[in-house]
Design an enzyme around this catalytic site. Structure first.
Site, PDB file in Angstrom:
ATOM      1  N   LYS A 163       0.689  -1.629   0.141  1.00  0.00           N
ATOM      2  CA  LYS A 163      -0.066   0.096   0.116  1.00  0.00           C
ATOM      3  C   LYS A 163       0.433   1.217   0.134  1.00  0.00           C
ATOM      4  O   LYS A 163       2.230   1.683   0.620  1.00  0.00           O
ATOM      5  CB  LYS A 163      -0.911  -0.355   1.080  1.00  0.00           C
ATOM      6  CG  LYS A 163      -1.948  -1.150   1.221  1.00  0.00           C
ATOM      7  CD  LYS A 163      -3.343  -0.340   0.601  1.00  0.00           C
ATOM      8  CE  LYS A 163      -4.340  -1.690   0.270  1.00  0.00           C
ATOM      9  NZ  LYS A 163      -5.748  -1.209  -0.941  1.00  0.00           N
ATOM     10  N   ASP A 191      -0.201  -0.736  -4.729  1.00  0.00           N
ATOM     11  CA  ASP A 191      -1.073   0.219  -4.926  1.00  0.00           C
ATOM     12  C   ASP A 191      -1.437   1.475  -4.595  1.00  0.00           C
ATOM     13  O   ASP A 191      -1.391   0.946  -2.755  1.00  0.00           O
ATOM     14  CB  ASP A 191      -2.357  -0.859  -3.898  1.00  0.00           C
ATOM     15  CG  ASP A 191      -4.271  -1.072  -4.170  1.00  0.00           C
ATOM     16  OD1 ASP A 191      -4.112   0.260  -4.712  1.00  0.00           O
ATOM     17  OD2 ASP A 191      -4.590  -1.498  -3.418  1.00  0.00           O
ATOM     18  N   GLU A 218      -1.537  -0.555  -9.403  1.00  0.00           N
ATOM     19  CA  GLU A 218      -3.147  -0.613  -9.374  1.00  0.00           C
ATOM     20  C   GLU A 218      -3.403   0.911  -8.555  1.00  0.00           C
ATOM     21  O   GLU A 218      -2.570   1.452  -8.251  1.00  0.00           O
ATOM     22  CB  GLU A 218      -3.030  -1.830  -8.282  1.00  0.00           C
ATOM     23  CG  GLU A 218      -4.756  -1.660  -7.454  1.00  0.00           C
ATOM     24  CD  GLU A 218      -5.008  -3.001  -6.926  1.00  0.00           C
ATOM     25  OE1 GLU A 218      -6.297  -2.907  -6.293  1.00  0.00           O
ATOM     26  OE2 GLU A 218      -4.160  -3.960  -6.488  1.00  0.00           O
ATOM     27  N   ASP A 243      -8.692  -0.659 -10.231  1.00  0.00           N
ATOM     28  CA  ASP A 243      -9.441  -0.879  -8.722  1.00  0.00           C
ATOM     29  C   ASP A 243     -10.641  -0.103  -9.421  1.00  0.00           C
ATOM     30  O   ASP A 243     -12.637  -0.288  -9.174  1.00  0.00           O
ATOM     31  CB  ASP A 243      -8.618  -1.013  -8.207  1.00  0.00           C
ATOM     32  CG  ASP A 243      -9.864  -1.409  -6.486  1.00  0.00           C
ATOM     33  OD1 ASP A 243     -10.556  -1.711  -6.977  1.00  0.00           O
ATOM     34  OD2 ASP A 243      -8.546  -1.622  -5.218  1.00  0.00           O
ATOM     35  N   LYS A 267     -14.413  -6.146  -6.739  1.00  0.00           N
ATOM     36  CA  LYS A 267     -14.375  -6.200  -5.217  1.00  0.00           C
ATOM     37  C   LYS A 267     -16.208  -6.645  -5.493  1.00  0.00           C
ATOM     38  O   LYS A 267     -16.736  -5.905  -5.921  1.00  0.00           O
ATOM     39  CB  LYS A 267     -13.847  -5.073  -4.966  1.00  0.00           C
ATOM     40  CG  LYS A 267     -12.755  -5.163  -4.303  1.00  0.00           C
ATOM     41  CD  LYS A 267     -12.197  -3.514  -3.948  1.00  0.00           C
ATOM     42  CE  LYS A 267     -10.559  -3.347  -3.391  1.00  0.00           C
ATOM     43  NZ  LYS A 267     -10.081  -2.700  -2.854  1.00  0.00           N
TER      44      LYS A 267
END
Length: 371
Positions: A163, A191, A218, A243, A267
């Protein structure tokens, strides 16, 4: 079989450590649990983890939407009629995908239990035997992230999702530190969670990361900037994943038409549940785009639902559903064989719910329909 009663629980799931991403720090994870009872006595569980920054939903709003709009709309319907259920929910209210996901997942769980089959059999049957689990590194100092990655390597992990999404130059240092510590044979996925904002900042950062051999990058740009994804993809050799830019079929059509991503992160909380997720996977497969099933850090309920989708679809080649591993207390018993997960063949979602823990973590609750 008809939906007869729906109970709604607003809970908070305690984390071992705060979860830090580009736009928020979570000391715990707020969630809404749905317990659906049918007229045959079958019980199914669903979950909604709302995210104001991704779907525009809050836990409080999600609870109210389920209580006052979605639950009354689906009471009396057959939980096995997934297409009709989503049509009814879409007519009742626009958007609110996490709220709809809770109903969708509970229906899949209940129908699977009533038929004595795992939920993945309702989505085309089992395709994958197992998936490797990726350890997620929250944003921290470069050395701390590298130390955590080294520790997780000793536990057997062979891939990491980093992250980032702060100052691009600082993020470059984080990524370089982790790559330097774990070596070249470990997969690193980065990400950004929209944190680099635009294609210019992203491309500058990527020039300094070419030697890091990332599996993929991402969502570096803002969610609605699909043209920004196109520019990054066209000017960087690193595979690009969408995403937050992908919520449902509308965005998937644009991503496909513009060739805006090499891979997409599906998701359940963004698209409305297991049934819509399967549709997105089919669209991606027709376009030759790989898929991942990602996490909003759900409990065993939402995580199991995501796994059932992933195990049933050929085009889904990776998963990042690690919520239960991050919780110090969970309401379900989804089992991981770290660093892998292999689903069981129990009916429905294949998990048991601890009613005592659910009651302990519940802050408020409500019910719709008759028992």
């Amino acid at each position: 079989m008809k939906i007869q009663h729906i109970e709604i629980f607003a809970i908070r799931l305690p984390l071992h450590e705060p979860f830090v991403i580009s736009y928020a720090t979570y000391p715990d994870m707020p969630s809404v649990i749905v317990k659906m009872t049918t007229d045959t006595g079958v019980v199914g569980y669903g979950e909604a983890v709302a995210d104001e920054h991704v779907t525009g939903e809050s836990r409080e709003g999600t609870f109210a939407v389920i209580e006052h709009t979605l639950a009354p709309a689906v009471i009396g319907l057959d939980p096995a009629e997934f297409e009709r259920l989503h049509t009814v929910m879409d007519k009742a209210i626009y958007g609110v995908p996490a709220a709809k996901a809770a109903i969708d997942i509970a229906c899949m769980d209940a129908v699977g239990k009533s038929l004595g089959i795992p939920a993945y059999q309702l989505l085309g049957g089992r395709y994958h035997d197992s998936f490797p689990i990726t350890h997620v590194l929250s944003i921290g100092e470069p050395q701390a992230m590298a130390d955590e990655a080294a520790q997780m390597m000793e536990a057997g992990y062979r891939s990491f999702k980093m992250k980032v999404g702060t100052v691009p130059a600082d993020d470059v240092k984080r990524i370089q530190a982790v790559r330097g510590r774990v070596g070249d044979d470990i997969a690193i996925r980065v990400d950004v969670n929209q944190g680099w904002k635009n294609s210019a900042a992203t491309l500058q950062a990527m020039k300094n990361l070419e030697a890091c051999q990332l599996d993929w990058l991402e969502q570096p740009v803002l969610a609605d900037d699909i043209d920004g994804l196109v520019e990054v993809k066209s000017k960087s050799a690193t595979p690009l994943m969408a995403d937050e830019s992908l919520r449902g079929t509308t965005q998937m059509r644009e991503i496909i038409a513009k060739r805006a991503a090499d891979k997409v992160n599906i998701k359940l909380m963004k698209c409305g549940g297991m049934y819509p997720a399967m549709k997105l996977a089919h669209m991606a497969e027709m376009a030759g785009i790989d898929c991942q099933v990602g996490s909003m850090v759900e409990s065993s309920i939402g995580s199991a639902a995501g796994f059932h989708v992933a195990f049933s679809q050929k085009t889904i080649t990776s998963v990042e559903l690690t919520g239960p591993l991050k919780f110090s207390k969970d309401i379900g018993d989804l089992q991981y064989d770290v660093p892998f997960i292999r689903l069981n063949e129990k009916p429905g979602l294949g998990i048991s719910i601890d009613a005592q823990v659910l009651a302990e973590l519940t802050e408020y609750r409500s019910g719709v329909g008759s028992l």
